[in-house]
Design an enzyme around this catalytic site. Structure first.
Site, short mmCIF file in Angstrom:
data_model
loop_
_atom_site.label_atom_id
_atom_site.label_comp_id
_atom_site.label_asym_id
_atom_site.label_seq_id
_atom_site.Cartn_x
_atom_site.Cartn_y
_atom_site.Cartn_z
CG PHE A 58 69.84 75.75 28.79
CD1 PHE A 58 68.93 74.88 28.23
CD2 PHE A 58 69.78 76.00 30.16
CE1 PHE A 58 67.95 74.27 28.99
CE2 PHE A 58 68.81 75.39 30.95
CZ PHE A 58 67.90 74.52 30.35
NE ARG A 86 62.81 61.93 35.15
CZ ARG A 86 63.15 62.98 34.42
NH1 ARG A 86 62.92 63.01 33.11
NH2 ARG A 86 63.76 64.01 34.97
CB THR A 92 70.01 66.61 33.55
OG1 THR A 92 68.65 66.26 33.80
CG2 THR A 92 70.08 67.50 32.32
NE ARG A 103 70.58 62.42 30.22
CZ ARG A 103 69.37 62.82 30.64
NH1 ARG A 103 69.02 62.62 31.90
NH2 ARG A 103 68.54 63.39 29.82
CG HIS A 116 63.96 64.30 26.07
ND1 HIS A 116 63.87 65.31 26.99
CD2 HIS A 116 62.70 63.88 25.83
CE1 HIS A 116 62.58 65.50 27.29
NE2 HIS A 116 61.85 64.65 26.59
CD GLU A 127 58.31 65.17 26.36
OE1 GLU A 127 58.68 66.13 27.04
OE2 GLU A 127 58.89 64.06 26.38
P1 CMP Z 1 66.41 67.15 28.28
O1 CMP Z 1 65.91 66.04 29.14
O2 CMP Z 1 66.40 66.90 26.82
O3 CMP Z 1 65.52 68.44 28.56
C1 CMP Z 1 66.04 69.74 28.51
C2 CMP Z 1 67.47 69.77 28.19
O4 CMP Z 1 68.13 70.99 28.42
C3 CMP Z 1 68.21 68.81 29.08
O5 CMP Z 1 67.90 67.49 28.70
C4 CMP Z 1 69.65 69.23 28.88
O6 CMP Z 1 70.29 68.51 27.84
C5 CMP Z 1 69.50 70.67 28.47
N1 CMP Z 1 70.17 71.52 29.45
C6 CMP Z 1 69.93 71.59 30.76
N2 CMP Z 1 70.78 72.46 31.34
C7 CMP Z 1 71.58 72.94 30.35
C8 CMP Z 1 72.65 73.85 30.31
N3 CMP Z 1 73.08 74.48 31.41
N4 CMP Z 1 73.24 74.09 29.12
C9 CMP Z 1 72.81 73.47 27.99
N5 CMP Z 1 71.77 72.59 27.98
C10 CMP Z 1 71.19 72.33 29.14
#
Ligand code: CMP
Length: 139
Positions: A58, A86, A92, A103, A116, A127
């Site tokens: 992804f 978090r 996520t 979320r 994020h 970061e």
């Molecule tokens: P983030 O915490 O910004 O860190 C990595 C990001 O990858 C995560 O949040 C998700 O938004 C993104 N992510 C994780 N899994 C997928 C997926 N299967 N398809 C698209 N984006 C993804």
């Protein structure tokens, strides 16, 4: 201990005018917004920021999305700020996120998931330094 963490309000959330509602969740949880700026990331900046995910299927979707509109970059400060952020964000994947979390309330999908947050002290320091100069952070 008092910690700092990097937070990003993602393009799906800025597009829907949710910055204030998301900031209220942080502040209600006791997190202080000690730095904040709204920017449009270039694709190259998004790729560098998410380099740790470069082998994931992804990666292209993720980086193109993060460069697709305005984001709000923030430093949040507070007691156990990394874990607390978090907790406030929720899982996520919004389908797994606990009720009341950012979320659960706002995210559209696992990719377009509104926020994020750094996942550990070392990544938080990296970061924050990627996006902010010391003088931009006012605790
Ligand atoms: P983030 O915490 O910004 O860190 C990595 C990001 O990858 C995560 O949040 C998700 O938004 C993104 N992510 C994780 N899994 C997928 C997926 N299967 N398809 C698209 N984006 C993804």
């Amino acid at each position: 201990a008092t910690e700092r963490t990097l937070s990003i309000i993602k393009p799906d959330a800025t597009r829907r005018n949710l910055t204030g509602k998301i900031n209220a969740k942080f502040e209600d949880a006791g997190l202080r917004i000690v730095a904040q700026k709204r920017v449009r990331l270039s694709l190259a900046q998004a790729e560098t920021f998410y380099a740790v995910h470069s082998a994931r299927p992804f990666f292209g979707e993720l980086t193109e999305f993060m460069a697709s509109g305005p984001v709000v970059l923030q430093v949040l400060e507070g007691e156990n700020a990394i874990a607390k952020n978090r907790e406030v964000m929720g899982a996520t994947n919004p389908a797994d996120a606990a009720p009341g979390t950012i979320r659960a309330e706002f995210a559209e999908s696992v990719g377009e998931n509104s926020v994020h947050g750094s996942d550990a002290p070392e990544t938080a320091a990296e970061e924050i330094a990627f996006f902010f100069a010391g003088l931009e952070i006012v605790g």
